[in-house]
Enzyme design. Sequence first.
Site, PDB file in Angstrom:
ATOM      1  N   LYS A 133       0.969  -1.122  -0.061  1.00  0.00           N
ATOM      2  CA  LYS A 133      -0.167  -0.208   0.143  1.00  0.00           C
ATOM      3  C   LYS A 133       0.728   1.143   0.016  1.00  0.00           C
ATOM      4  O   LYS A 133       0.493   2.192  -0.802  1.00  0.00           O
ATOM      5  CB  LYS A 133      -0.940  -0.088   1.311  1.00  0.00           C
ATOM      6  CG  LYS A 133      -1.789   1.088   1.191  1.00  0.00           C
ATOM      7  CD  LYS A 133      -2.964   0.905   2.487  1.00  0.00           C
ATOM      8  CE  LYS A 133      -3.505   2.384   2.700  1.00  0.00           C
ATOM      9  NZ  LYS A 133      -3.866   2.386   4.053  1.00  0.00           N
ATOM     10  N   ASP A 145      -7.824   1.739   0.457  1.00  0.00           N
ATOM     11  CA  ASP A 145      -7.826   2.201   1.817  1.00  0.00           C
ATOM     12  C   ASP A 145      -9.284   2.028   2.240  1.00  0.00           C
ATOM     13  O   ASP A 145     -10.238   1.374   1.604  1.00  0.00           O
ATOM     14  CB  ASP A 145      -7.306   3.508   2.202  1.00  0.00           C
ATOM     15  CG  ASP A 145      -8.494   4.492   1.953  1.00  0.00           C
ATOM     16  OD1 ASP A 145      -9.428   4.454   1.362  1.00  0.00           O
ATOM     17  OD2 ASP A 145      -8.216   5.893   2.679  1.00  0.00           O
TER      18      ASP A 145
END
Length: 231
Positions: A134, A152
């Site tokens: 990420k 997210d």
Amino acid sequence: MPRSFVHEARRPVGRRRDRIRPIIERLAAEHADAKIALEFRSPVELLISVMLSAQTTDVNVNRVTATLFQKYRRPEDYLSVPREELEQDVYATGFFRQKAKSIQGAMRVLLDEFGGEVPKMVDELLRLPGVARKTANVVAAELGNPQGVVVDTHVRRLSQRLGLSRREDPVKIERDLVKLVPRADWGRFPHLLIWHGRRVCDARRPRCEECVLADLCPSSRVEVDEIVAYP
Ligand code: SF4
């Protein structure tokens, strides 16, 4: 596993392939200011900010980096202090021991393998200690080279509510999104969903009556005949 929103997407609104372009266009018009909330002035500051943002808010990170970036300007600066000193300097972001260790490890590899420059490829970013997928995706996208769609908590929720993915796992949601979202929009798409999620599509109380996507959204709580169809 975090709360799922898949079951909310029940209203028939057509194929997601047909809806994705108007969804992007309307969100871009609605949230023209959508961008990353972290504050940074260089690729190194971007990398440090994203690393510090794990398990805390962007506001908190910005508060810490306002002074941190005065003290540490180059990768070498993070290596010139004892670990304990850096731990104190990032203490307020939480998980300070792990974060300080990761930052020093990442700066070491940046200097040894990348000439002190932050790489733009996700595969290269993943070689930095403490940089997971990420973080690598966010950094690559902000450096103008998105190689995926960052998922997210907001992106997950809105993707499910908008019927863009019926998956629960962020990695699988990302797989659905990269097939659906035009590549040119991979970078800005997460920001658009995040800002829409913060401003309109709240996890507990989505404001569907104010939402520009109400007629395109299978989770809209507005009665069909009350929905304003946007062009
Ligand atoms: S706020 Fe908009 S995107 Fe969220 S559920 Fe309602 S209509 Fe859908």
